[in-house]
Design a protein around this motif. Structure first.
Motif, PDB file in Angstrom:
ATOM      1  N   GLU A  30       0.796  -1.226   0.000  1.00 38.40           N
ATOM      2  CA  GLU A  30       0.000   0.000   0.000  1.00 38.40           C
ATOM      3  C   GLU A  30       0.831   1.279   0.000  1.00 38.40           C
ATOM      4  O   GLU A  30       0.266   2.369   0.053  1.00 38.40           O
ATOM      5  CB  GLU A  30      -0.947  -0.004   1.205  1.00 38.40           C
ATOM      6  N   ASN A  31       2.152   1.157  -0.074  1.00 38.07           N
ATOM      7  CA  ASN A  31       3.016   2.336  -0.068  1.00 38.07           C
ATOM      8  C   ASN A  31       3.953   2.373  -1.261  1.00 38.07           C
ATOM      9  O   ASN A  31       5.177   2.423  -1.107  1.00 38.07           O
ATOM     10  CB  ASN A  31       3.807   2.393   1.249  1.00 38.07           C
ATOM     11  N   PRO A  32       3.394   2.383  -2.468  1.00 39.32           N
ATOM     12  CA  PRO A  32       4.263   2.478  -3.648  1.00 39.32           C
ATOM     13  C   PRO A  32       4.753   3.908  -3.837  1.00 39.32           C
ATOM     14  O   PRO A  32       4.137   4.870  -3.353  1.00 39.32           O
ATOM     15  CB  PRO A  32       3.337   2.072  -4.794  1.00 39.32           C
ATOM     16  N   GLY A  33       5.848   4.030  -4.533  1.00 38.10           N
ATOM     17  CA  GLY A  33       6.352   5.335  -4.928  1.00 38.10           C
ATOM     18  C   GLY A  33       6.600   5.325  -6.425  1.00 38.10           C
ATOM     19  O   GLY A  33       6.434   4.295  -7.088  1.00 38.10           O
ATOM     20  N   ILE A  34       6.994   6.445  -6.952  1.00 38.40           N
ATOM     21  CA  ILE A  34       7.333   6.541  -8.368  1.00 38.40           C
ATOM     22  C   ILE A  34       8.721   7.168  -8.463  1.00 38.40           C
ATOM     23  O   ILE A  34       8.964   8.239  -7.897  1.00 38.40           O
ATOM     24  CB  ILE A  34       6.323   7.396  -9.144  1.00 38.40           C
ATOM     25  N   ASP A  35       9.621   6.492  -9.145  1.00 35.81           N
ATOM     26  CA  ASP A  35      10.975   6.995  -9.338  1.00 35.81           C
ATOM     27  C   ASP A  35      11.277   6.992 -10.833  1.00 35.81           C
ATOM     28  O   ASP A  35      11.379   5.927 -11.447  1.00 35.81           O
ATOM     29  CB  ASP A  35      11.975   6.115  -8.592  1.00 35.81           C
ATOM     30  N   HIS A  36      11.371   8.166 -11.412  1.00 40.25           N
ATOM     31  CA  HIS A  36      11.629   8.319 -12.847  1.00 40.25           C
ATOM     32  C   HIS A  36      10.637   7.535 -13.701  1.00 40.25           C
ATOM     33  O   HIS A  36      11.010   6.870 -14.670  1.00 40.25           O
ATOM     34  CB  HIS A  36      13.057   7.908 -13.186  1.00 40.25           C
ATOM     35  N   GLY A  37       9.364   7.558 -13.305  1.00 37.92           N
ATOM     36  CA  GLY A  37       8.315   6.905 -14.085  1.00 37.92           C
ATOM     37  C   GLY A  37       8.146   5.432 -13.832  1.00 37.92           C
ATOM     38  O   GLY A  37       7.394   4.757 -14.533  1.00 37.92           O
ATOM     39  N   VAL A  38       8.834   4.903 -12.808  1.00 36.77           N
ATOM     40  CA  VAL A  38       8.774   3.478 -12.470  1.00 36.77           C
ATOM     41  C   VAL A  38       8.157   3.330 -11.078  1.00 36.77           C
ATOM     42  O   VAL A  38       8.547   4.042 -10.153  1.00 36.77           O
ATOM     43  CB  VAL A  38      10.195   2.860 -12.479  1.00 36.77           C
ATOM     44  N   VAL A  39       7.210   2.394 -10.932  1.00 35.28           N
ATOM     45  CA  VAL A  39       6.626   2.122  -9.619  1.00 35.28           C
ATOM     46  C   VAL A  39       7.654   1.370  -8.785  1.00 35.28           C
ATOM     47  O   VAL A  39       8.248   0.388  -9.241  1.00 35.28           O
ATOM     48  CB  VAL A  39       5.329   1.292  -9.729  1.00 35.28           C
ATOM     49  N   THR A  40       7.867   1.862  -7.550  1.00 32.99           N
ATOM     50  CA  THR A  40       8.817   1.232  -6.638  1.00 32.99           C
ATOM     51  C   THR A  40       8.181   1.046  -5.265  1.00 32.99           C
ATOM     52  O   THR A  40       7.203   1.707  -4.924  1.00 32.99           O
ATOM     53  CB  THR A  40      10.097   2.082  -6.472  1.00 32.99           C
ATOM     54  N   TRP A  41       8.761   0.161  -4.508  1.00 35.59           N
ATOM     55  CA  TRP A  41       8.400  -0.055  -3.112  1.00 35.59           C
ATOM     56  C   TRP A  41       9.691  -0.149  -2.316  1.00 35.59           C
ATOM     57  O   TRP A  41      10.758  -0.423  -2.877  1.00 35.59           O
ATOM     58  CB  TRP A  41       7.632  -1.371  -2.931  1.00 35.59           C
TER      59      TRP A  41
END
Length: 97
Positions: free
Chosen positions: A62-73
């Motif tokens: 439930e805590n994804p992020g976005i780094d340079h257009g890529v979904v990250t956890w």
């Protein structure tokens, strides 16, 4: 079929897409907005392998992020390519109220 850098690929080449926004929903479902403007529903249960095991923990998923257009956890420890998420998702049209 297409050729890129001397390698023949059996599928159609996909234009590069990036993730603009992501929202985790219940049951490992995500609502993703891509750089082409499309909103799509992605079922993250298709992500297999030991690297994705931590996503089964609700607090992590439930805590994804976005780094340079890529979904990250997990601060970039786990990620998934936007192209994969796009190809393995379904069109989403919000209901007009």
């Amino acid at each position: 079929m297409y050729v890129k850098e001397g390698i023949v690929y059996g599928e159609q080449q996909m234009r590069s897409v990036k993730v603009k926004s992501v929202k985790a929903l219940d049951d490992m479902i995500m609502l993703i907005t891509f750089s082409n403007g499309e909103m799509r529903v992605f079922d993250a249960t298709v992500l297999n392998g030991t690297v994705y095991e931590e996503l089964k923990t609700r607090a992590v998923f439930e805590n994804p992020g976005i780094d340079h257009g890529v979904v990250t956890w997990l601060d970039g420890k786990v990620d998934c390519s936007p192209e994969y998420m796009y190809q393995n998702s379904y069109a989403y049209e919000p209901l007009a109220i």
